[in-house]
Design an enzyme around this catalytic site. Structure first.
Site, PDB file in Angstrom:
ATOM      1  N   GLU A 103     -14.480 -36.335 -45.069  1.00  0.00           N
ATOM      2  CA  GLU A 103     -15.415 -35.661 -44.158  1.00  0.00           C
ATOM      3  C   GLU A 103     -16.793 -35.624 -44.799  1.00  0.00           C
ATOM      4  O   GLU A 103     -16.942 -35.931 -45.990  1.00  0.00           O
ATOM      5  CB  GLU A 103     -14.921 -34.243 -43.842  1.00  0.00           C
ATOM      6  CG  GLU A 103     -13.663 -34.249 -42.983  1.00  0.00           C
ATOM      7  CD  GLU A 103     -13.217 -32.859 -42.563  1.00  0.00           C
ATOM      8  OE1 GLU A 103     -12.770 -32.721 -41.429  1.00  0.00           O
ATOM      9  OE2 GLU A 103     -13.326 -31.915 -43.356  1.00  0.00           O
ATOM     10  N   ARG A 148     -23.402 -31.049 -43.126  1.00  0.00           N
ATOM     11  CA  ARG A 148     -23.494 -30.592 -41.727  1.00  0.00           C
ATOM     12  C   ARG A 148     -24.882 -30.134 -41.310  1.00  0.00           C
ATOM     13  O   ARG A 148     -25.315 -30.398 -40.196  1.00  0.00           O
ATOM     14  CB  ARG A 148     -22.546 -29.412 -41.525  1.00  0.00           C
ATOM     15  CG  ARG A 148     -21.169 -29.882 -41.343  1.00  0.00           C
ATOM     16  CD  ARG A 148     -20.242 -28.789 -40.954  1.00  0.00           C
ATOM     17  NE  ARG A 148     -18.936 -29.417 -40.908  1.00  0.00           N
ATOM     18  CZ  ARG A 148     -17.798 -28.763 -40.880  1.00  0.00           C
ATOM     19  NH1 ARG A 148     -17.795 -27.453 -40.879  1.00  0.00           N
ATOM     20  NH2 ARG A 148     -16.666 -29.412 -40.837  1.00  0.00           N
ATOM     21  N   ARG A 197     -21.683 -24.546 -46.037  1.00  0.00           N
ATOM     22  CA  ARG A 197     -20.287 -24.811 -46.443  1.00  0.00           C
ATOM     23  C   ARG A 197     -19.980 -26.307 -46.387  1.00  0.00           C
ATOM     24  O   ARG A 197     -20.302 -26.995 -45.421  1.00  0.00           O
ATOM     25  CB  ARG A 197     -19.343 -24.078 -45.498  1.00  0.00           C
ATOM     26  CG  ARG A 197     -17.893 -24.414 -45.713  1.00  0.00           C
ATOM     27  CD  ARG A 197     -17.023 -23.704 -44.710  1.00  0.00           C
ATOM     28  NE  ARG A 197     -17.186 -24.239 -43.378  1.00  0.00           N
ATOM     29  CZ  ARG A 197     -16.211 -24.839 -42.675  1.00  0.00           C
ATOM     30  NH1 ARG A 197     -15.014 -24.981 -43.204  1.00  0.00           N
ATOM     31  NH2 ARG A 197     -16.428 -25.276 -41.463  1.00  0.00           N
TER      32      ARG A 197
HETATM   33  C1  FAD Z   1     -12.678 -24.928 -33.944  1.00  0.00           C
HETATM   34  C2  FAD Z   1     -12.670 -24.681 -35.423  1.00  0.00           C
HETATM   35  C3  FAD Z   1     -12.298 -25.701 -36.292  1.00  0.00           C
HETATM   36  C4  FAD Z   1     -12.271 -25.484 -37.667  1.00  0.00           C
HETATM   37  N1  FAD Z   1     -11.853 -26.485 -38.492  1.00  0.00           N
HETATM   38  C5  FAD Z   1     -11.735 -26.237 -39.822  1.00  0.00           C
HETATM   39  C6  FAD Z   1     -11.194 -27.220 -40.688  1.00  0.00           C
HETATM   40  O1  FAD Z   1     -10.791 -28.289 -40.265  1.00  0.00           O
HETATM   41  N2  FAD Z   1     -11.115 -26.917 -42.013  1.00  0.00           N
HETATM   42  C7  FAD Z   1     -11.531 -25.724 -42.535  1.00  0.00           C
HETATM   43  O2  FAD Z   1     -11.431 -25.512 -43.738  1.00  0.00           O
HETATM   44  N3  FAD Z   1     -12.039 -24.776 -41.715  1.00  0.00           N
HETATM   45  C8  FAD Z   1     -12.140 -24.994 -40.388  1.00  0.00           C
HETATM   46  N4  FAD Z   1     -12.633 -24.030 -39.567  1.00  0.00           N
HETATM   47  C9  FAD Z   1     -12.976 -22.721 -40.142  1.00  0.00           C
HETATM   48  C10 FAD Z   1     -11.699 -21.971 -40.457  1.00  0.00           C
HETATM   49  O3  FAD Z   1     -10.784 -22.169 -39.398  1.00  0.00           O
HETATM   50  C11 FAD Z   1     -11.925 -20.480 -40.626  1.00  0.00           C
HETATM   51  O4  FAD Z   1     -13.005 -20.254 -41.476  1.00  0.00           O
HETATM   52  C12 FAD Z   1     -10.703 -19.822 -41.227  1.00  0.00           C
HETATM   53  O5  FAD Z   1      -9.562 -20.157 -40.482  1.00  0.00           O
HETATM   54  C13 FAD Z   1     -10.874 -18.325 -41.277  1.00  0.00           C
HETATM   55  O6  FAD Z   1      -9.658 -17.772 -41.667  1.00  0.00           O
HETATM   56  P1  FAD Z   1      -9.546 -16.198 -41.826  1.00  0.00           P
HETATM   57  O7  FAD Z   1      -8.139 -15.914 -42.246  1.00  0.00           O
HETATM   58  O8  FAD Z   1     -10.643 -15.702 -42.656  1.00  0.00           O
HETATM   59  O9  FAD Z   1      -9.814 -15.629 -40.347  1.00  0.00           O
HETATM   60  P2  FAD Z   1      -9.160 -15.978 -38.940  1.00  0.00           P
HETATM   61  O10 FAD Z   1      -8.270 -17.137 -39.005  1.00  0.00           O
HETATM   62  O11 FAD Z   1     -10.252 -16.001 -37.957  1.00  0.00           O
HETATM   63  O12 FAD Z   1      -8.257 -14.710 -38.653  1.00  0.00           O
HETATM   64  C14 FAD Z   1      -8.845 -13.455 -38.389  1.00  0.00           C
HETATM   65  C15 FAD Z   1      -7.752 -12.467 -38.094  1.00  0.00           C
HETATM   66  O13 FAD Z   1      -8.299 -11.163 -38.105  1.00  0.00           O
HETATM   67  C16 FAD Z   1      -7.884 -10.468 -36.955  1.00  0.00           C
HETATM   68  N5  FAD Z   1      -8.904  -9.474 -36.638  1.00  0.00           N
HETATM   69  C17 FAD Z   1     -10.221  -9.651 -36.432  1.00  0.00           C
HETATM   70  N6  FAD Z   1     -10.815  -8.463 -36.174  1.00  0.00           N
HETATM   71  C18 FAD Z   1      -9.846  -7.538 -36.211  1.00  0.00           C
HETATM   72  C19 FAD Z   1      -9.814  -6.137 -36.002  1.00  0.00           C
HETATM   73  N7  FAD Z   1     -10.904  -5.423 -35.673  1.00  0.00           N
HETATM   74  N8  FAD Z   1      -8.635  -5.489 -36.131  1.00  0.00           N
HETATM   75  C20 FAD Z   1      -7.488  -6.165 -36.412  1.00  0.00           C
HETATM   76  N9  FAD Z   1      -7.472  -7.499 -36.619  1.00  0.00           N
HETATM   77  C21 FAD Z   1      -8.625  -8.168 -36.519  1.00  0.00           C
HETATM   78  C22 FAD Z   1      -7.693 -11.536 -35.893  1.00  0.00           C
HETATM   79  O14 FAD Z   1      -6.837 -11.068 -34.878  1.00  0.00           O
HETATM   80  C23 FAD Z   1      -7.076 -12.644 -36.735  1.00  0.00           C
HETATM   81  O15 FAD Z   1      -5.711 -12.418 -36.895  1.00  0.00           O
HETATM   82  C24 FAD Z   1     -12.656 -24.217 -38.189  1.00  0.00           C
HETATM   83  C25 FAD Z   1     -13.029 -23.200 -37.322  1.00  0.00           C
HETATM   84  C26 FAD Z   1     -13.030 -23.422 -35.950  1.00  0.00           C
HETATM   85  C27 FAD Z   1     -13.429 -22.307 -35.030  1.00  0.00           C
END
Ligand code: FAD
Length: 541
Positions: free
Chosen positions: A143, A304, A400
């Site tokens: 990538e 990016r 990032r």
């Molecule tokens: C379309 C897309 C494609 C992507 N592709 C990639 C990729 O290929 N590679 C890569 O490294 N990254 C990628 N990213 C970024 C990556 O997916 C995210 O940065 C990462 O998954 C975040 O993980 P996380 O566990 O921090 O949060 P999330 O996976 O967003 O999980 C957040 C959690 O917190 C919970 N939550 C939020 N607020 C509250 C609240 N007030 N009370 C209770 N629960 C709450 C939600 O319900 C959820 O369960 C992509 C993002 C998107 C949107």
């Protein structure tokens, strides 16, 4: 922790809702985890394996998260028998530092990137199956910004769904982990100067959970912008909660805008993964010209922020509302197998990507800033850890590197889970919290729409002092309507969080006068300062 200069952020109440533990005792747990994405579930497994009782709250269903939407993959330099011959950890570190344009925190980069192989072993042992050959060796793709093929992926372009599936299954089967879905965490609560749990809304009632240690893993805030790749749940709740509790937040101005989201009315802003450019897809303007070589020697595989700015420049120059992504030369069979999600989504809108170019445009995608922490997720507040997109370890700096966020979620999640488990002593009873007056007759959906438009217009890809000041004044005015009030629903709390996050990001963006990384100032002035800026609520220390 990041070396930062700290200023006072916008005025906000300490709690969004009142709570009296004498009337409603609530729950207790040794380790509380707020969020069920890759970071929260990795943390949950680490804390439970260390012998602690773990409670995971998530505001929707467990299978709804940014994690589940991730497409391209996860970056890691694997062991000698699985990595590309031309790759090594030092190169992944170098690529990350280059993408971050001098604002990464190098010790955090070395620690997190150095732990990637172990993180992939963890995911595979949790049941995650990456695409690969019959010999079990993963197929690696490339990538933007990566100098070698080092991206593991699953089901072609559905990597996040596979990681989320595997972790959720393992977590659900763990005897020491309890999950409450549809539980909206509202605020962090303290006991004797230490974080001691959180309030949350569940089925129209407000409860509190008392916890020995609390890990915020609530993901990002992409839903604050009108054009976004993020699911609607990405409303920055964790960032807002941590700010209200007095934690330091850093690098908030760095919102990454993904260059290529599908620009078709009705398609949402479906991400077209960077891996497609990694496999050879080309960006073309309305005149059919491949323009990226004019902007960067790495052309379509430039970092990016560079590709996003180039697309904005082409759109401005040609007056055409989007550019094109041409993957037609990659072949129908390959495209269908390698990018099944995008292939299917485009076909629903009458676009056969094997024969037609895709209309694409940048959208808000990933928040590089967040709650300041060390690489093990420790924040400025005792008893509080963060992991995943809500945090800011300094891995990403001003921009990032693709596929480093799932990796960070696993590495920091595992470390935070282990450390929180080691310190998860139960606090004493919680105090009652003041109940603010109820706000009535607020059109929440209308305010959210207005905020998202404002953020896209004035705190978007290009910013200026004038637009940022306007955004700050508008948000302050809107916050004045209801900032001290009590809203009764998750939609209302999300609005309050979105307003606060918008105000914080606008303030941080105003403060950084020079363009760097994802932060582009159209009125750029002065040299780029290689320092991190933090915001903290007035009165917190
Ligand atoms: C379309 C897309 C494609 C992507 N592709 C990639 C990729 O290929 N590679 C890569 O490294 N990254 C990628 N990213 C970024 C990556 O997916 C995210 O940065 C990462 O998954 C975040 O993980 P996380 O566990 O921090 O949060 P999330 O996976 O967003 O999980 C957040 C959690 O917190 C919970 N939550 C939020 N607020 C509250 C609240 N007030 N009370 C209770 N629960 C709450 C939600 O319900 C959820 O369960 C992509 C993002 C998107 C949107």
């Amino acid at each position: 922790m990041l070396p930062i200069t700290c200023a006072t952020g916008p005025v906000s109440p300490r709690h969004l809702v009142g709570f009296d533990p004498r009337r409603r005792p609530g729950l207790e747990t040794e380790v509380l985890i707020i969020g069920g994405g890759v970071a929260g579930l990795s943390a949950a497994l680490a804390a439970a394996e260390a012998g602690r009782e773990v409670l995971v709250l998530c505001k929707g269903a467990l299978d709804l998260s940014n994690t589940a939407w991730a497409q391209g993959g996860v970056a890691a330099v694997l062991g000698a028998d699985e990595r590309s011959a031309d790759d090594e950890v030092a190169l992944h570190v170098r690529d990350t530092l280059t993408a971050g344009v001098g604002l990464c925190h190098e010790p955090a980069v070395r620690t997190i990137i150095g732990a990637a192989e172990g993180a992939m072993d963890f995911l595979r042992s949790a049941g995650c199956r990456f695409d690969g050959g019959a010999d079990g060796v993963p197929h690696l793709t490339r990538e933007g910004g990566h100098s070698a093929r080092r991206i593991l992926h699953a089901h072609g372009d559905a990597t996040g769904a596979e990681i989320a599936r595997a972790l959720a299954k393992t977590v659900r089967a763990h005897a020491r982990i309890t999950i409450i879905e549809q539980a909206f965490a509202i605020d962090l609560v303290e006991h004797n100067g230490r974080l001691g749990g959180a309030t949350y809304g569940h089925r129209d009632e407000v409860y509190a959970v008392r916890a020995g240690a609390t890990i915020l893993a609530t993901g990002g805030c992409g839903a604050a912008w009108r054009e976004t790749t993020n699911p609607p749940l990405a409303t920055g709740d964790g960032l807002a909660m941590a700010y209200r509790a007095g934690a330091e937040l850093a690098d908030l101005e760095f919102m990454q805008f993904h260059p290529t989201t599908l620009y078709v009315a009705g398609a949402g802003r479906l991400l077209v993964t960077e891996a497609m450019r990694g496999e050879g897809a080309l960006l073309k303007n309305s005149e059919g010209e491949r323009f990226m070589p004019r902007y960067h020697p790495d052309a379509e595989l430039a970092p990016r922020d560079v590709v996003t700015r180039a697309i904005v420049a082409e759109i401005r120059r040609t007056g055409f509302p989007h550019v094109w992504l041409d993957a037609t030369h990659l072949g129908a069979t390959f495209l269908k197998e390698r990018f099944p999600t995008i292939h299917l989504a485009c076909s629903r809108f009458g676009i056969d990507i094997a024969t037609a170019w895709m209309p694409v445009h940048p959208s808000a995608h990933y928040h590089c800033g967040g709650v300041a922490s060390d690489p093990r997720g420790r924040t400025s507040l005792p008893g509080l850890w963060v992991a995943g997109e809500v945090g800011c370890t300094g891995l990403h700096g001003a921009n990032r590197l693709a596929s480093n966020s799932l990796l960070e979620g696993v590495v920091v999640g595992l470390a935070a889970g282990a450390d929180a488990a080691a310190e998860g002593a139960m606090p004493g009873p919680l105090r009652a919290e003041h109940r603010a007056p109820v706000v009535e007759n607020l059109d929440v959906a209308d305010m959210v729409g207005s905020l998202r438009s404002l953020m896209w217009r004035s705190v978007g890809i290009e910013r200026s002092a004038r637009e940022l000041a306007l955004a700050r004044r508008s948000i302050a005015f809107w916050m004045g309507h209801q900032a001290n009030g009590f809203l009764r629903t998750p939609a209302g709390w999300e609005l309050q969080n979105l307003l606060l996050v918008g105000a914080l990001i606008a303030q941080a963006a105003e403060h950084r006068a020079a363009s760097v990384g994802t932060h582009t100032r159209s009125d750029s002035s002065g040299p780029v300062a290689a320092e991190h800026h933090a915001l903290r609520r007035e009165g917190s220390s």
